[in-house]
Design a protein around this motif. Structure first.
Motif, short mmCIF file in Angstrom:
data_model
loop_
_atom_site.label_atom_id
_atom_site.label_comp_id
_atom_site.label_asym_id
_atom_site.label_seq_id
_atom_site.Cartn_x
_atom_site.Cartn_y
_atom_site.Cartn_z
N TYR A 166 113.10 31.49 38.18
CA TYR A 166 113.49 32.51 37.20
C TYR A 166 112.22 33.27 36.84
CZ TYR A 166 115.24 34.63 32.87
OH TYR A 166 115.59 35.52 31.87
N LEU A 167 112.24 34.57 37.05
CA LEU A 167 111.08 35.44 36.84
C LEU A 167 109.85 34.90 37.58
CD1 LEU A 167 111.48 36.31 33.05
CD2 LEU A 167 112.21 37.64 35.03
N GLY A 168 110.10 34.38 38.78
CA GLY A 168 109.01 33.91 39.63
C GLY A 168 108.46 32.55 39.28
N ARG A 169 109.12 31.82 38.38
CA ARG A 169 108.63 30.50 37.98
C ARG A 169 109.71 29.46 38.23
NH1 ARG A 169 103.98 31.92 34.86
NH2 ARG A 169 103.44 33.94 35.79
N PRO A 170 109.32 28.26 38.67
CA PRO A 170 110.31 27.20 38.95
C PRO A 170 110.96 26.69 37.66
CG PRO A 170 108.09 26.32 39.15
CD PRO A 170 107.94 27.81 38.97
N VAL A 171 112.10 26.04 37.83
CA VAL A 171 112.88 25.53 36.70
C VAL A 171 113.02 24.02 36.83
CG1 VAL A 171 115.11 25.58 35.53
CG2 VAL A 171 114.16 27.69 36.49
N GLU A 172 112.73 23.31 35.74
CA GLU A 172 112.85 21.86 35.70
C GLU A 172 113.98 21.48 34.75
OE1 GLU A 172 109.50 18.63 35.62
OE2 GLU A 172 109.88 19.25 33.55
N VAL A 173 114.84 20.57 35.19
CA VAL A 173 115.98 20.13 34.38
C VAL A 173 115.61 18.85 33.64
CG1 VAL A 173 118.37 19.35 34.41
CG2 VAL A 173 117.64 21.18 35.95
N GLY A 174 115.83 18.85 32.34
CA GLY A 174 115.54 17.69 31.52
C GLY A 174 116.69 16.70 31.48
N LEU A 175 116.87 16.07 30.34
CA LEU A 175 117.78 14.93 30.23
C LEU A 175 119.07 15.32 29.52
CD1 LEU A 175 115.07 12.30 29.28
CD2 LEU A 175 115.89 12.93 31.56
N VAL A 176 119.87 14.32 29.24
CA VAL A 176 121.12 14.51 28.52
C VAL A 176 120.90 14.18 27.04
CG1 VAL A 176 122.52 13.97 30.54
CG2 VAL A 176 121.86 12.13 28.94
N PRO A 177 121.76 14.67 26.15
CA PRO A 177 121.65 14.23 24.75
C PRO A 177 122.03 12.76 24.63
CG PRO A 177 123.65 15.52 25.09
CD PRO A 177 122.87 15.61 26.36
N GLY A 178 121.46 12.09 23.65
CA GLY A 178 121.82 10.70 23.42
C GLY A 178 120.68 9.72 23.46
N LEU A 179 119.47 10.18 23.80
CA LEU A 179 118.31 9.30 23.77
C LEU A 179 117.77 9.11 22.36
CD1 LEU A 179 116.69 10.52 27.05
CD2 LEU A 179 116.81 8.11 26.44
N GLY A 180 118.25 9.91 21.45
CA GLY A 180 117.95 9.73 20.03
C GLY A 180 119.25 9.54 19.27
N THR A 181 119.18 9.67 17.96
CA THR A 181 120.39 9.52 17.16
C THR A 181 120.31 10.36 15.90
OG1 THR A 181 121.81 7.97 15.94
CG2 THR A 181 119.45 7.47 15.99
N ASP A 182 121.46 10.83 15.44
CA ASP A 182 121.56 11.49 14.15
C ASP A 182 121.57 10.50 13.00
OD1 ASP A 182 121.61 14.06 15.17
OD2 ASP A 182 123.79 14.12 15.34
N GLY A 183 121.66 9.20 13.30
CA GLY A 183 121.57 8.16 12.29
C GLY A 183 122.91 7.58 11.91
#
Length: 386
Positions: A166-183
């Motif tokens: 995108y605009l000449g720069r590579p794209v990295e995909v991160g993780l899914v939600p759920g590695l933390g918590t709202d409490g």
């Protein structure tokens, strides 16, 4: 639209120096950050030329990819704060289900309203309040909305494979939600209803405790599963969590019902700390207890916050993040924002060099950009340690 030709080199060099000095405990000035996510540019915004809705965004991986890249590009060229600006070496995107992911994992129905972030409706009523106990803990990978989260991540990985840029720069995909918590308190308010669960605490404390324990067990099971799946160690030196709804409780009720659960979460994922917490709302009465009993040494605050009292109560070595409230920033003039930021910075909160200025808490779409610029100017002018 973003100015792609602007040279952000000087800004980025200053940001590196500010953060290095802060980490070394020899701060130059107060760092300034912002809580920004794609909702900022979702509604009738130049960074969303197709007017993609949240329902479309959360349903279609290609739209999530497009929307996030347009959003991040616009922010990196239009909202200066103490992050790297301009085109990055690599774009980072992720599966974004906003704040609905955890309640939806337990089965709460998702609701989309025009001009708003997505939300969930309570799942449990007086007729089915034991339903989740009978069903057991949702599967971390296929339960509720999390099955969709992993499918979205696979789709994003496929879309960005094969040298995608995108605009000449590579794209990295991160993780899914759920590695933390709202409490646990907040999740119980989501799945039962805030008023209903507060009544449970008062009139049926055995049920409330059972639901809190169930939710806490589920949170720990899910996070452990994800940490293993993504190759993370089960514990880090320090860990963190959020639980905004403890603002509804007295210190006595917090200590009785919630503190043991927060301790269980930290025992599962922290080697002892220092630990961190995010708490919006008027929860500062709980901060000394959290600091003393859970080794919380970093507090990300919302509003209202008495910064003079808070620094005095927690001492100079505890990190505090906070600043002018979102309702204030929505209506204040540039001059009023500058004055309020100056007042906070001169309140005694900078003692010890452990304060980070930010909005309190999470930038909303209708805040004038000149007010953000005024906060940054205040950090650079009144937040200096020399």
């Amino acid at each position: 639209m973003p100015n792609e030709t602007h040279d952000w080199t000087k800004h980025n060099e200053e940001v590196k120096a500010v953060w290095q000095a802060y980490r070394d405990r020899k701060p130059i000035r107060v760092p300034f950050i912002l809580g920004i996510n794609p909702r900022l540019t979702m509604f009738d915004h130049p960074a969303n030329p197709k007017n993609i809705t949240f329902e479309q965004y959360i349903s279609d991986a290609s739209l999530m990819l497009e929307r996030q890249l347009e959003h991040v590009n616009w922010v990196r060229h239009n909202i200066p704060h103490d992050i790297e600006m301009g085109l990055p070496e690599k774009w980072h995107i992720y599966v974004d289900f906003q704040n609905i992911y955890e309640a939806a994992w337990f089965g709460c129905p998702v609701r989309y309203c025009d001009g708003q972030v997505p939300d969930t409706d309570p799942l449990l009523n007086d007729d089915n309040k034991r339903m989740l106990f009978d069903m057991g803990i949702p599967d971390p990978f296929t339960g509720g909305m999390q099955k969709k989260a992993f499918e979205m991540r696979d789709a994003l990985l496929e879309l960005t494979s094969g040298g995608y840029e995108y605009l000449g720069r590579p794209v990295e995909v991160g993780l899914v939600p759920g590695l933390g918590t709202d409490g646990p308190m907040t999740v119980c308010c989501n799945i039962r209803g805030a008023a209903e669960f507060c009544l449970d605490l008062a009139t049926d404390p055995s049920y409330a405790s059972e639901l809190l324990s169930y939710v806490t067990d589920a949170i720990i099971v899910r996070i452990k599963a994800y940490r293993s799946h993504f190759g993370f160690p089960e514990k880090d030196q320090g860990s963190g969590f959020a639980d905004d709804s403890i603002a509804l409780l007295s210190p006595t009720m917090y200590e009785e019902f919630i503190l043991p659960l927060h301790r269980r979460i930290l025992d599962a994922f922290s080697l002892g700390g220092p630990n961190s917490v995010h708490l919006c709302g008027d929860a500062t009465r709980h901060f000394p207890m959290l600091s003393e009993k859970l080794n919380i040494k970093s507090f990300d605050t919302g509003f209202p916050v008495d910064f003079t009292w808070l620094r005095s109560a927690l001492g100079p070595d505890v990190e505090i993040l906070g600043g002018p409230s979102i309702p204030f920033l929505k209506t204040a003039t540039l001059e009023e924002t500058l004055a309020e930021s100056k007042r906070i910075l001169e309140s005694g909160i900078t003692q010890g060099g452990r304060f980070i200025l930010r909005e309190g808490n999470n930038l909303s779409p209708d805040i004038p950009l000149e007010n953000i610029e005024a906060m940054y100017l205040a950090a650079k002018t009144f937040g200096r340690y020399d």
